[in-house]
Design a protein around this motif. Structure first.
Motif, PDB file in Angstrom:
ATOM      1  N   ALA A 272      21.458  -8.317   6.241  1.00 57.07           N
ATOM      2  CA  ALA A 272      21.466  -7.332   5.163  1.00 57.07           C
ATOM      3  C   ALA A 272      20.440  -6.249   5.467  1.00 57.07           C
ATOM      4  O   ALA A 272      19.635  -6.381   6.392  1.00 57.07           O
ATOM      5  CB  ALA A 272      21.129  -7.995   3.832  1.00 57.07           C
ATOM      6  N   VAL A 273      20.475  -5.212   4.665  1.00 59.45           N
ATOM      7  CA  VAL A 273      19.377  -4.246   4.633  1.00 59.45           C
ATOM      8  C   VAL A 273      18.380  -4.749   3.600  1.00 59.45           C
ATOM      9  O   VAL A 273      18.762  -5.042   2.460  1.00 59.45           O
ATOM     10  CB  VAL A 273      19.867  -2.842   4.278  1.00 59.45           C
ATOM     11  CG1 VAL A 273      18.684  -1.881   4.159  1.00 59.45           C
ATOM     12  CG2 VAL A 273      20.864  -2.346   5.325  1.00 59.45           C
ATOM     13  N   TYR A 274      17.140  -4.864   4.013  1.00 60.28           N
ATOM     14  CA  TYR A 274      16.090  -5.389   3.146  1.00 60.28           C
ATOM     15  C   TYR A 274      15.215  -4.237   2.637  1.00 60.28           C
ATOM     16  O   TYR A 274      14.814  -3.365   3.415  1.00 60.28           O
ATOM     17  CB  TYR A 274      15.233  -6.398   3.905  1.00 60.28           C
ATOM     18  CG  TYR A 274      15.905  -7.736   4.051  1.00 60.28           C
ATOM     19  CD1 TYR A 274      16.991  -7.896   4.902  1.00 60.28           C
ATOM     20  CD2 TYR A 274      15.465  -8.842   3.326  1.00 60.28           C
ATOM     21  CE1 TYR A 274      17.636  -9.118   5.032  1.00 60.28           C
ATOM     22  CE2 TYR A 274      16.104 -10.081   3.447  1.00 60.28           C
ATOM     23  CZ  TYR A 274      17.183 -10.202   4.299  1.00 60.28           C
ATOM     24  OH  TYR A 274      17.812 -11.409   4.412  1.00 60.28           O
ATOM     25  N   TYR A 275      14.919  -4.281   1.350  1.00 60.54           N
ATOM     26  CA  TYR A 275      14.126  -3.250   0.705  1.00 60.54           C
ATOM     27  C   TYR A 275      12.900  -3.872   0.042  1.00 60.54           C
ATOM     28  O   TYR A 275      13.002  -4.926  -0.584  1.00 60.54           O
ATOM     29  CB  TYR A 275      14.922  -2.556  -0.394  1.00 60.54           C
ATOM     30  CG  TYR A 275      16.184  -1.882   0.053  1.00 60.54           C
ATOM     31  CD1 TYR A 275      17.392  -2.580   0.126  1.00 60.54           C
ATOM     32  CD2 TYR A 275      16.191  -0.527   0.377  1.00 60.54           C
ATOM     33  CE1 TYR A 275      18.559  -1.959   0.526  1.00 60.54           C
ATOM     34  CE2 TYR A 275      17.364   0.106   0.770  1.00 60.54           C
ATOM     35  CZ  TYR A 275      18.533  -0.612   0.842  1.00 60.54           C
ATOM     36  OH  TYR A 275      19.692   0.020   1.227  1.00 60.54           O
ATOM     37  N   CYS A 276      11.780  -3.216   0.169  1.00 62.09           N
ATOM     38  CA  CYS A 276      10.651  -3.595  -0.679  1.00 62.09           C
ATOM     39  C   CYS A 276      10.570  -2.584  -1.819  1.00 62.09           C
ATOM     40  O   CYS A 276      10.979  -1.431  -1.693  1.00 62.09           O
ATOM     41  CB  CYS A 276       9.339  -3.687   0.085  1.00 62.09           C
ATOM     42  SG  CYS A 276       8.651  -2.144   0.655  1.00 62.09           S
ATOM     43  N   THR A 277      10.056  -3.055  -2.929  1.00 62.45           N
ATOM     44  CA  THR A 277      10.027  -2.244  -4.131  1.00 62.45           C
ATOM     45  C   THR A 277       8.819  -2.647  -4.961  1.00 62.45           C
ATOM     46  O   THR A 277       8.307  -3.760  -4.832  1.00 62.45           O
ATOM     47  CB  THR A 277      11.330  -2.413  -4.919  1.00 62.45           C
ATOM     48  OG1 THR A 277      11.295  -1.603  -6.097  1.00 62.45           O
ATOM     49  CG2 THR A 277      11.554  -3.869  -5.335  1.00 62.45           C
ATOM     50  N   ALA A 278       8.352  -1.749  -5.789  1.00 58.83           N
ATOM     51  CA  ALA A 278       7.138  -2.019  -6.560  1.00 58.83           C
ATOM     52  C   ALA A 278       7.272  -1.515  -7.986  1.00 58.83           C
ATOM     53  O   ALA A 278       7.962  -0.518  -8.251  1.00 58.83           O
ATOM     54  CB  ALA A 278       5.933  -1.363  -5.880  1.00 58.83           C
ATOM     55  N   SER A 279       6.604  -2.227  -8.868  1.00 61.16           N
ATOM     56  CA  SER A 279       6.600  -1.832 -10.267  1.00 61.16           C
ATOM     57  C   SER A 279       5.286  -2.266 -10.905  1.00 61.16           C
ATOM     58  O   SER A 279       4.715  -3.287 -10.514  1.00 61.16           O
ATOM     59  CB  SER A 279       7.772  -2.476 -11.003  1.00 61.16           C
ATOM     60  OG  SER A 279       7.765  -2.135 -12.361  1.00 61.16           O
ATOM     61  N   LEU A 280       4.837  -1.514 -11.892  1.00 63.64           N
ATOM     62  CA  LEU A 280       3.612  -1.896 -12.589  1.00 63.64           C
ATOM     63  C   LEU A 280       3.826  -3.151 -13.419  1.00 63.64           C
ATOM     64  O   LEU A 280       2.898  -3.936 -13.623  1.00 63.64           O
ATOM     65  CB  LEU A 280       3.132  -0.741 -13.462  1.00 63.64           C
ATOM     66  CG  LEU A 280       2.569   0.473 -12.708  1.00 63.64           C
ATOM     67  CD1 LEU A 280       2.324   1.623 -13.669  1.00 63.64           C
ATOM     68  CD2 LEU A 280       1.290   0.103 -11.973  1.00 63.64           C
ATOM     69  N   SER A 281       5.050  -3.344 -13.898  1.00 56.70           N
ATOM     70  CA  SER A 281       5.362  -4.552 -14.646  1.00 56.70           C
ATOM     71  C   SER A 281       6.859  -4.777 -14.622  1.00 56.70           C
ATOM     72  O   SER A 281       7.632  -3.833 -14.466  1.00 56.70           O
ATOM     73  CB  SER A 281       4.868  -4.436 -16.091  1.00 56.70           C
ATOM     74  OG  SER A 281       5.585  -3.424 -16.771  1.00 56.70           O
ATOM     75  N   VAL A 282       7.260  -6.031 -14.737  1.00 60.46           N
ATOM     76  CA  VAL A 282       8.676  -6.370 -14.823  1.00 60.46           C
ATOM     77  C   VAL A 282       8.846  -7.488 -15.846  1.00 60.46           C
ATOM     78  O   VAL A 282       7.981  -8.356 -15.976  1.00 60.46           O
ATOM     79  CB  VAL A 282       9.253  -6.816 -13.462  1.00 60.46           C
ATOM     80  CG1 VAL A 282       9.205  -5.680 -12.451  1.00 60.46           C
ATOM     81  CG2 VAL A 282       8.541  -8.043 -12.931  1.00 60.46           C
ATOM     82  N   ALA A 283       9.966  -7.438 -16.563  1.00 62.67           N
ATOM     83  CA  ALA A 283      10.273  -8.513 -17.507  1.00 62.67           C
ATOM     84  C   ALA A 283      10.976  -9.666 -16.792  1.00 62.67           C
ATOM     85  O   ALA A 283      10.789 -10.826 -17.147  1.00 62.67           O
ATOM     86  CB  ALA A 283      11.152  -7.977 -18.633  1.00 62.67           C
ATOM     87  N   ASN A 284      11.751  -9.321 -15.794  1.00 64.59           N
ATOM     88  CA  ASN A 284      12.479 -10.306 -14.995  1.00 64.59           C
ATOM     89  C   ASN A 284      12.534  -9.769 -13.577  1.00 64.59           C
ATOM     90  O   ASN A 284      13.118  -8.692 -13.353  1.00 64.59           O
ATOM     91  CB  ASN A 284      13.881 -10.512 -15.544  1.00 64.59           C
ATOM     92  CG  ASN A 284      14.644 -11.606 -14.803  1.00 64.59           C
ATOM     93  OD1 ASN A 284      14.570 -11.720 -13.576  1.00 64.59           O
ATOM     94  ND2 ASN A 284      15.390 -12.410 -15.538  1.00 64.59           N
TER      95      ASN A 284
END
Length: 124
Positions: free
Chosen positions: A92-104
């Motif tokens: 697959a194509v793999y992605y990294c991602t970021a967030s200050l907060s996540v609910a799920n």
């Protein structure tokens, strides 16, 4: 400019290992929850793993549990996905991602910053 850049992908045989790195620039990655997602041809993008800001909590999709390990080095502003015992279905194509907060952690719409993606191919 806030940026995430993945590296370490490639072509490997089944059973081999790869280490993906996600380098953050323009911001402090330690302030963010970081996730890894992947998308195979014809499939929806799916969550692979997630790591908390401190690294004390990690999450994995059932399909990779026991084979993949996520870690982070906030001092180096990087997050790593160690992938062992790779299978053809990990292609697959793999992605990294970021967030200050996540609910799920599996809900990709919560993540605001995304890398450009990197190809991982597992084939004999």
């Amino acid at each position: 400019q806030l940026q995430l850049v993945e590296s370490g992908g490639g072509l490997v045989q089944p059973g081999a290992s790869l280490r993906l790195s996600c380098a953050a620039s323009g911001f402090t990655v330690g302030d963010y929850i970081v996730g890894w997602f992947r998308q195979a041809p014809g499939n929806k993008r799916e969550g692979v793993s997630c790591i908390s800001r401190s690294g004390s909590t990690t999450y994995y999709a059932d399909s990779v549990k026991g084979r993949f390990t996520v870690s982070r080095d906030n001092a180096k502003n990087t997050v790593t996905l160690q992938m062992d015992s790779l299978k053809p279905e990990d292609t697959a194509v793999y992605y990294c991602t970021a967030s200050l907060s996540v609910a799920n952690w599996l809900w990709e719409e919560q993540y605001k910053l995304w890398g450009q993606g990197i190809q991982v191919t597992v084939s004999s």
